[in-house]
Design a protein around this motif. Structure first.
Motif, mmCIF file in Angstrom:
data_model
loop_
_atom_site.group_PDB
_atom_site.id
_atom_site.type_symbol
_atom_site.label_atom_id
_atom_site.label_comp_id
_atom_site.label_asym_id
_atom_site.label_seq_id
_atom_site.Cartn_x
_atom_site.Cartn_y
_atom_site.Cartn_z
ATOM 1 N N CYS A 69 -7.046 -56.684 -12.010
ATOM 2 C CA CYS A 69 -8.469 -56.875 -11.757
ATOM 3 C C CYS A 69 -8.848 -56.162 -10.461
ATOM 4 C CB CYS A 69 -8.783 -58.367 -11.633
ATOM 5 S SG CYS A 69 -10.443 -58.678 -11.018
ATOM 6 N N ALA A 129 -10.463 -64.932 -13.928
ATOM 7 C CA ALA A 129 -11.036 -65.524 -12.719
ATOM 8 C C ALA A 129 -12.407 -64.943 -12.386
ATOM 9 C CB ALA A 129 -10.086 -65.319 -11.543
ATOM 10 N N CYS A 130 -12.582 -63.629 -12.568
ATOM 11 C CA CYS A 130 -13.812 -62.985 -12.082
ATOM 12 C C CYS A 130 -14.783 -62.631 -13.194
ATOM 13 C CB CYS A 130 -13.490 -61.715 -11.302
ATOM 14 S SG CYS A 130 -12.158 -61.918 -10.124
ATOM 15 N N SER A 160 -11.136 -56.668 -8.631
ATOM 16 C CA SER A 160 -11.772 -57.567 -7.678
ATOM 17 C C SER A 160 -10.764 -58.512 -7.025
ATOM 18 C CB SER A 160 -12.871 -58.344 -8.409
ATOM 19 O OG SER A 160 -13.371 -59.349 -7.610
ATOM 20 N N CYS A 161 -9.949 -59.227 -7.825
ATOM 21 C CA CYS A 161 -9.020 -60.198 -7.245
ATOM 22 C C CYS A 161 -7.571 -59.737 -7.285
ATOM 23 C CB CYS A 161 -9.166 -61.561 -7.934
ATOM 24 S SG CYS A 161 -8.529 -61.582 -9.622
ATOM 25 N N CYS A 176 -11.495 -60.272 -16.494
ATOM 26 C CA CYS A 176 -10.560 -61.058 -15.684
ATOM 27 C C CYS A 176 -10.879 -62.535 -15.876
ATOM 28 C CB CYS A 176 -10.727 -60.655 -14.214
ATOM 29 S SG CYS A 176 -9.941 -61.786 -13.048
HETATM 30 ZN ZN ZN Z 1 -10.357 -60.982 -11.042
#
Ligand code: ZN
Ligand code: ANZ
Length: 833
Positions: A500, A458-459, A502-503, A456
């Motif tokens: 993702c 972002a993550c 996570s996000c 990802c």
């Molecule tokens: Zn993410």
């Protein structure tokens, strides 16, 4: 005298016997081990699981015949035996075959599994068919992914940008073993190095434990395998020493096992293909930089084995830079060469040509000075010849000279003193290195377990949560499976593009798949609870069955598979998922089946087809031939054995059962004492012989018992004597280990059911005691065992018994046997090499 023509009832007909019992076993499944109320003690006997790359071949037939002897033996000894089988069904053989035939690997693999299973059933393998697994099925590889995420959480799974072997034609990563003479094993294209982002398991964290725990396996694993494991891990102890470099801020660390020779360093060498060499050559004259660049290209195509060879002429480039020796301030020229490896130690060495052969070869090729700093003596007590003259480095032990304050010290004392001095000066310290590298587990191929990571923006790297496992492989349709350097999974756009975990933003799945050695690193645990859906295995079931009491398989897996399995077990132990640290308590490596002196191969045209052998001689004859051919570790040459003779022996044994004329349960105590003594002696000895893996001798002893019984029927006790029944029942039980069909048929003719659970004869010691003699077994002059044997035991039989004694085998260890002096019946004296 004329005899009546043999009818079907009186003639040994292996086809009829196989047809009679195979359906019965398919129906009754006599080798189930999962009954929770079974209170017998347990044994876990495991055969290495096969690749489903075609039907069973002669190699399988040997391995499964031998593994079955052990499993069936423990069953007869009253154990609840778990003897499972499954398929190592991911990986290249299946994938390449599928590509060549234009088929989906799934269907092809499942077809082969069905075929192999049916052949295993015909071959009467005592497998527990309730425990089958296949690693390509999502219900299995789901737990590969789960275990990967556990390792990732612990920092034991990581991604690294590193140099890997690369075949530009096949567009694929190659293992070191697949680079032969600098060329790709498959297509002979020169191999290059490529920097790639790859997944690794941090097996090096376990190097010490993997090495140290080998000690506990001594005596139960072949010593050859233990030595191979030790070598592969390759622990080396020495020191790191920092050398200041003129014109560079940071000093360079080198690794040496011989800090005692520091005063004899006359130059430094850095790995030509290292970042360090590239940096050092900056600022050199243009012609040198050019020479260096050409050299590096050449180096990248050489294998590690070639580079380290002392046979190769030494090559290199002087980088026009200097290092300062920390012990005497001398300026040492710095060279780049291929004989130093970039990824061992620090990729740089101090060269001590007087005492290291490769350094000496290099010094002589480049005309560099050689300085002797150890007084090394030959066997005659005289100093060895000057290495600069003889060309032979003085590698041995000696007393220090030309080394300032260290002069007069022994090598060991000097090492200690110099490491202390360097430590005090802050320029060095003791250090340990391993040959073992982290395990590169990612493959850019389709037919494997997808790596459960999502990338990802972002993550970063995000683990797929457990409740989203398994990440199933997308269908093969529409994907180009041919090797092309990037994973075929990259082409499955819908699959790759994901969310993702996570996000919740857009993210991409990792497109690599796992090395199949991951699948086989823990499969033995899955068998204990094969249907489990909320975990890879059940800890209680693992506690009940594991570790494996006896592992059986080819020596080709002596290094990687066993090392990876041992690593997994230790990592799982550290996570409290298992309660032991070594998976395989005992190991038996069977030899190979050859034909006319060489391995069977299509190109040699010497392949023996198992199915043809089974059709011609029958399952039992093929199995017992495998066991009778010699010690299990030895190779079998099919040209030298005689399944036909085995078949005749089985016919002789089978006719005994037809001749028995007493009723089941007849009291043998009233029978012929001489025959009884032979029966009981045979059963007592054969137990010991099976446990010592001397299966060929067990077959020979069974043949002797058959002959003695025939003699008793014809010229002694007679067919109605209950001692004859006892002997024939014993023969049936012995044969049940090797020739299950004929054994079952005999057992049934004798009026019983299910020979596999008949039980070993309860040996009546009083029948043995009367006429036994104690035989002393000595190894290197020390008493290592005592045997109770018959006074008329043959020299051969006594020798076999002595060598099968566990204490004797342990005392012989790695040494190898020079001679065995047999003075039957009282003494066996073994002289080791
Ligand atoms: Zn993410
Ligand atoms: C000086 C020296 C003097 C060495 C001597 C040996 C004998 P093992 O036992 O395999 O660990 N070495 C260090 N790093 C190297 C690398 N990256 N590539 C190739 N060789 C390397 O070997 C350690 C020895 O191999 C080290 O000790 C070093 O040479 C060399 F009389 O240092 B020695």
């Amino acid at each position: 005298m004329t005899s009546a023509p043999e009818t079907d009832e009186t003639r040994y007909d292996f086809r009829a016997i196989e047809e009679r019992w195979l359906p019965v076993w398919r129906e009754t499944q006599p080798f189930r081990s999962g009954d929770p109320d079974d209170t017998r003690p347990t044994k876990y006997v495991l055969d290495m699981f096969p690749y489903p790359s075609g039907d069973l071949h002669m190699g399988h037939a040997e391995a499964y015949a031998l593994g079955d002897v052990i499993a069936r033996y423990w069953g007869q000894r009253g154990f609840n035996v778990m003897h499972p089988i499954g398929w190592d069904s991911f990986g290249l053989p299946a994938e390449n075959a599928a590509i060549n035939r234009g088929l989906d690997p799934r269907g092809w693999t499942e077809d082969n599994i069905a075929q192999q299973r049916s052949s295993m059933e015909r071959y009467a393998c005592s497998f527990d068919w309730d425990r089958v697994l296949a690693t390509h099925r999502p219900d299995y590889y789901r737990w590969n992914q789960w275990l990967f995420t556990r390792l990732h959480e612990k920092g034991l799974a990581y991604r690294k940008h590193s140099n890997v072997n690369w075949c530009p034609k096949d567009q694929t990563v190659l293992a070191n073993e697949q680079v032969v003479g600098g060329l790709c094993e498959r297509c002979d294209t020169p191999v290059t190095k490529k920097k790639l982002n790859q997944w690794y398991f941090k097996i090096t964290d376990y190097a010490d434990r993997l090495l140290d725990d080998l000690e506990g396996l001594e005596g139960s694993w072949p010593s050859k395998v233990i030595a191979m494991q030790r070598n592969w891990i390759g622990r080396s102890t020495g020191a790191d020493v920092a050398f200041v470099i003129e014109g560079r801020d940071e000093p360079i660390d080198i690794y040496t096992t011989r800090p005692d020779t520091l005063h004899g360093a006359t130059f430094m060498v850095v790995a030509a293909d290292s970042d360090l060499a590239a940096e050092l050559v900056e600022g050199a004259e243009a012609s040198v930089a050019e020479e260096f660049a050409t050299y590096v290209d050449q180096v990248k195509s050489a294998s590690e084995i070639d580079r380290l060879s002392t046979e190769r002429p030494k090559t290199g480039v002087f980088l026009q830079r200097y290092a300062i020796n920390p012990v005497n301030g001398e300026r040492l020229p710095i060279w780049a060469s291929d004989y130093v490896l970039a990824d061992y130690g620090h990729g740089a060495i101090m060269a001590v040509p007087a005492h290291d052969q490769r350094d000496l070869d290099f010094a002589r090729a480049m005309d560099l000075p050689v300085r002797v700093v150890l007084d090394v003596r030959g066997e005659d007590g005289e100093p060895v010849e000057d290495p600069a003259v003889s060309g032979v480095a003085a590698a041995g032990d000696g007393t220090l000279i030309n080394s300032g304050a260290l002069d007069g010290k022994s090598k060991a004392d000097a090492i200690e003193a110099i490491v202390a001095d360097l430590g005090a000066a802050g320029t060095g310290k003791a250090s340990t290195n391993y040959r073992l590298r982290d395990w590169l587990i990612s493959r850019q191929r389709y037919w494997g377990t997808p790596i459960p990571i999502v990338h990802c923006d972002a993550c970063g790297e995000v683990r797929v949560p457990d409740d989203q496992l398994p990440i199933e492989l997308p269908p093969a349709e529409g994907l180009d499976l041919k090797p092309k350097g990037t994973s075929p999974l990259g082409g499955a756009t819908d699959w790759v593009n994901t969310e993702c975990p996570s996000c919740g933003g857009p993210a991409l799945r990792d497109t690599d798949t796992m090395d199949t050695f991951v699948d086989s690193s823990w499969y033995y645990l899955r068998y204990t609870s094969p249907g489990k859906t909320d975990g890879p295995f059940d800890l209680d079931a693992v506690k009940k069955w594991a570790p494996i009491d006896q592992y059986v398989g080819g020596v080709t897996h002596a290094i990687l598979h066993l090392l990876y399995s041992r690593f997994f077990t230790k990592a799982l132990f550290d996570m409290d998922l298992v309660d032991f640290q070594e998976p395989f308590s005992a190991l038996l490596n069977q030899g190979m089946v050859q034909m006319d002196g060489s391995a069977m191969s299509k190109s040699r045209g010497n392949i023996v087809r198992l199915s043809e052998q089974l059709d011609e001689f029958g399952v039992d004859a093929v199995r017992i031939t495998m066991a009778f051919a010699g010690p299990p570790e030895d190779d079998i040459d099919w040209a030298d054995v005689s399944p036909g003779a085995s078949s005749k022996f089985l016919a002789r044994a089978w006719r005994l059962a037809r001749d028995v004329a007493s009723e089941p349960g007849a009291d043998a105590a009233a029978g012929d004492a001489a025959l009884r003594a032979i029966t009981h002696r045979t059963m007592a000895d054969c137990a010991q012989l099976v446990e010592g893996f001397r299966f060929n001798v067990v077959v020979a002893r069974t043949m002797e018992l058959v002959n003695a019984t025939r003699k008793a029927i014809d010229s002694g006790a007679g067919a109605a004597d209950p001692a004859v029944r006892e002997a024939v029942e014993a023969v049936s039980v012995l044969l049940s280990l090797f020739a299950p069909y004929v054994a079952e048929d005999m057992w049934s003719i004798l009026g019983h059911e299910n020979v596999a659970t008949a039980g070993w004869l309860e040996v009546d010691e009083s029948l043995l005691v009367e006429d036994t003699v104690t035989c002393i077994v000595q190894v290197k002059g020390k008493v290592r065992g005592r045997l109770e044997v018959a006074p008329d035991i043959t020299e051969d039989a006594l020798k076999e018994l002595a060598l099968a004694e566990p204490g004797v085998a342990r005392a012989i260890g790695d040494a190898g046997i020079r001679t065995v002096i047999v003075r039957a019946p009282k003494l066996v004296n073994i002289v080791t090499a």
